[in-house]
Design an enzyme around this catalytic site. Structure first.
Site, short mmCIF file in Angstrom:
data_model
loop_
_atom_site.label_atom_id
_atom_site.label_comp_id
_atom_site.label_asym_id
_atom_site.label_seq_id
_atom_site.Cartn_x
_atom_site.Cartn_y
_atom_site.Cartn_z
N ASN A 1 -10.19 0.53 0.85
CA ASN A 1 -8.73 0.56 0.71
C ASN A 1 -8.38 -0.04 -0.65
OD1 ASN A 1 -5.99 -0.08 0.73
ND2 ASN A 1 -5.94 -0.64 2.89
N HIS B 1 -2.58 7.40 2.53
CA HIS B 1 -3.11 6.14 1.98
C HIS B 1 -4.42 5.84 2.71
CE1 HIS B 1 -3.88 2.05 1.15
NE2 HIS B 1 -3.48 1.62 2.33
N CYS C 1 0.81 -1.23 0.00
CA CYS C 1 0.00 0.00 0.00
C CYS C 1 0.84 1.28 0.00
CB CYS C 1 -0.98 -0.02 1.18
SG CYS C 1 -2.22 -1.30 1.02
N1 COA Z 1 -17.83 -7.34 11.49
C1 COA Z 1 -18.15 -7.51 12.77
N2 COA Z 1 -17.23 -7.82 13.72
C2 COA Z 1 -15.95 -7.94 13.32
C3 COA Z 1 -15.55 -7.77 11.97
C4 COA Z 1 -16.55 -7.45 11.04
N3 COA Z 1 -16.29 -7.26 9.74
N4 COA Z 1 -14.21 -7.95 11.89
C5 COA Z 1 -13.78 -8.24 13.13
N5 COA Z 1 -14.83 -8.24 13.98
C6 COA Z 1 -14.83 -8.50 15.41
C7 COA Z 1 -13.65 -9.29 15.88
O1 COA Z 1 -13.86 -10.67 15.69
C8 COA Z 1 -13.58 -8.92 17.32
O2 COA Z 1 -14.54 -9.67 18.04
P1 COA Z 1 -14.24 -10.16 19.54
O3 COA Z 1 -14.05 -8.90 20.36
O4 COA Z 1 -15.47 -10.93 19.87
O5 COA Z 1 -12.99 -10.98 19.47
C9 COA Z 1 -14.04 -7.45 17.34
O6 COA Z 1 -14.73 -7.27 16.10
C10 COA Z 1 -12.91 -6.46 17.44
O7 COA Z 1 -11.87 -6.90 16.56
P2 COA Z 1 -10.62 -5.99 16.26
O8 COA Z 1 -9.74 -6.73 15.29
O9 COA Z 1 -10.04 -5.51 17.54
O10 COA Z 1 -11.35 -4.77 15.56
P3 COA Z 1 -10.73 -3.42 15.10
O11 COA Z 1 -11.46 -2.30 15.67
O12 COA Z 1 -9.23 -3.43 15.21
O13 COA Z 1 -11.10 -3.42 13.55
C11 COA Z 1 -9.96 -3.73 11.51
C12 COA Z 1 -10.59 -4.42 12.69
C13 COA Z 1 -9.38 -4.80 10.58
C14 COA Z 1 -11.05 -2.96 10.78
C15 COA Z 1 -8.86 -2.77 12.01
O14 COA Z 1 -7.98 -3.46 12.86
C16 COA Z 1 -8.08 -2.17 10.91
O15 COA Z 1 -8.60 -1.39 10.13
N6 COA Z 1 -6.77 -2.47 10.83
C17 COA Z 1 -5.92 -1.90 9.82
C18 COA Z 1 -6.30 -2.47 8.49
C19 COA Z 1 -5.59 -1.77 7.39
O16 COA Z 1 -5.65 -0.58 7.30
N7 COA Z 1 -4.92 -2.54 6.55
C20 COA Z 1 -4.25 -2.05 5.44
C21 COA Z 1 -3.02 -1.35 5.86
S1 COA Z 1 -2.18 -0.81 4.46
#
Ligand code: COA
Length: 353
Positions: free
Chosen positions: A292, A262, A120
């Site tokens: 993204n 980004h 990215c």
């Molecule tokens: N819908 C509902 N619940 C979801 C879910 C979805 N699509 N994805 C994950 N969850 C759940 C998880 O299972 C977790 O449940 P639990 O508490 O029962 O274990 C809960 O939501 C929280 O998970 P977590 O991973 O802590 O959520 P988050 O707030 O970190 O959001 C992302 C997850 C992936 C959206 C976030 O971590 C993120 O955006 N990370 C960066 C991703 C990114 O930018 N990548 C590219 C970089 S170049």
């Protein structure tokens, strides 16, 4: 007509064309919620994304890149370039590179053509590479295209990744000019930390997996991401890289009119702006409507902002990106007056040149 090449002493790459292209199919949060254990409310509140675009079955990264490239050439008012650089994590094939194919389909056969891979961060790395070709006098004009079809590598049943990524392409044209004109790209800050290789990874398909004995597990062909850790790295790396670039250019944060990060996750973007001390209105984002889009995300956000007139000639623009590798990078430029920029959501113009 492009300006004649500048003398070597202050020769620099100047941005003179910009465009984006999105495949027509729109995938809403509601559609994803019908097949995944998620909801529109969860996706919007955790990522800021409402919808994204997916390539049609059989459509590959080069197909998107050609559309964006053609429009960028039109925006620059030029028909040919000396080099075509494509930056992508989803090349059409592992061999050959995607750029020569894109160049050929744009009627640019004979131009130098190669791919840059920095996940990215690809657009900022590609911009540094393309600008370097111009500044060194290797090329007078370069077409740089960031294009990705993440829908081809994301497991559609993986609710963490399937909600984030979308497909798209964005492109810029650089020409030889002077370091003090609007549109001159630089300063740059680029960095990496390969110890974070496993935070964002597609395990299979490369020489590591091919040289290993035994069968390949199907999930290894999909993108795997450790979301929470990636989130933290994205904020700290983009903030630090943005600061380093400002220091190199001898500018203060307050000198930045627009920050274009980004488009990873709206919460990440807001944290970067806040940590830098930039008011939210200086943040440029289009993540709500595209998700993204990997290497395409910065040029797509720029094309969207330019077409909507939310970014203006003369403004100081700070680009910053983070991605798998880990990689990060930033670039400063003063926004140029562009003759023409179509909105990336206008999906017309699919004919070959
Ligand atoms: N819908 C509902 N619940 C979801 C879910 C979805 N699509 N994805 C994950 N969850 C759940 C998880 O299972 C977790 O449940 P639990 O508490 O029962 O274990 C809960 O939501 C929280 O998970 P977590 O991973 O802590 O959520 P988050 O707030 O970190 O959001 C992302 C997850 C992936 C959206 C976030 O971590 C993120 O955006 N990370 C960066 C991703 C990114 O930018 N990548 C590219 C970089 S170049």
């Amino acid at each position: 007509m492009p300006a004649p090449p500048a003398p070597a002493r202050d020769r620099a790459a100047v941005l003179c064309g910009l465009a984006g292209w999105l495949p027509p199919r729109v995938v809403t949060n509601e559609e994803l919620s019908r097949r995944l254990d998620t909801s529109d409310t969860w996706i919007r509140s955790r990522t800021g994304i409402a919808r994204r675009h997916f390539a049609a079955p059989g459509q590959a990264t080069s197909d998107l890149a050609v559309e964006a490239g053609r429009r960028a050439l039109r925006s620059a008012g030029v028909a040919d370039v000396d080099a075509v650089v494509v930056t992508t994590t989803t090349p059409d094939r592992s061999c050959p590179a995607t750029a020569p194919l894109v160049a050929d389909r744009l009627g640019l056969t004979g131009a130098a053509a190669f791919d840059v891979g920095a996940v990215c961060t690809g657009f900022v790395y590609g911009l540094a590479s393309a600008a370097g070709l111009v500044a060194a006098g290797v090329a007078d004009r370069v077409l740089l295209i960031g294009a990705d079809t993440y829908s081809t590598i994301v497991d559609p049943h993986d609710r963490t990744n399937a909600i984030i990524f979308g497909d798209g392409a964005g492109a810029v044209v650089l020409r030889a000019g002077h370091a003090d004109e609007p549109g001159a790209v630089g300063h740059f800050d680029l960095g990496s930390d390969g110890a974070g290789e496993d935070l964002i990874m597609v395990a299979a398909g490369g020489s590591r997996q091919r040289s290993a004995p035994g069968p390949v597990a199907a999930p290894d062909h999909h993108l795997a991401m450790r979301g929470r850790e990636v989130f933290r790295h994205a904020v700290t790396r983009m903030t630090a890289s943005a600061r380093a670039t400002l220091t190199l250019a001898d500018h203060k944060v307050d000198d930045v009119d627009r920050i274009v990060p980004h488009q990873a996750n709206l919460r990440i973007l807001r944290s970067v702006a806040e940590d830098l001390g930039l008011p939210p209105e200086r943040l440029v984002t289009n993540i709500e409507s595209v998700g993204n889009t990997g290497a395409a995300s910065i040029p797509l956000a720029l094309a969207d902002a330019t077409a909507r007139h939310t970014i203006h000639a003369g403004e100081r623009v700070l680009l910053t990106a983070f991605g798998g590798g880990l990689t990060w990078g930033s670039c400063l430029l003063t926004w140029p007056a562009l003759a023409r920029t179509d909105h990336p959501h206008d999906t017309g113009g699919t004919q070959e040149p």
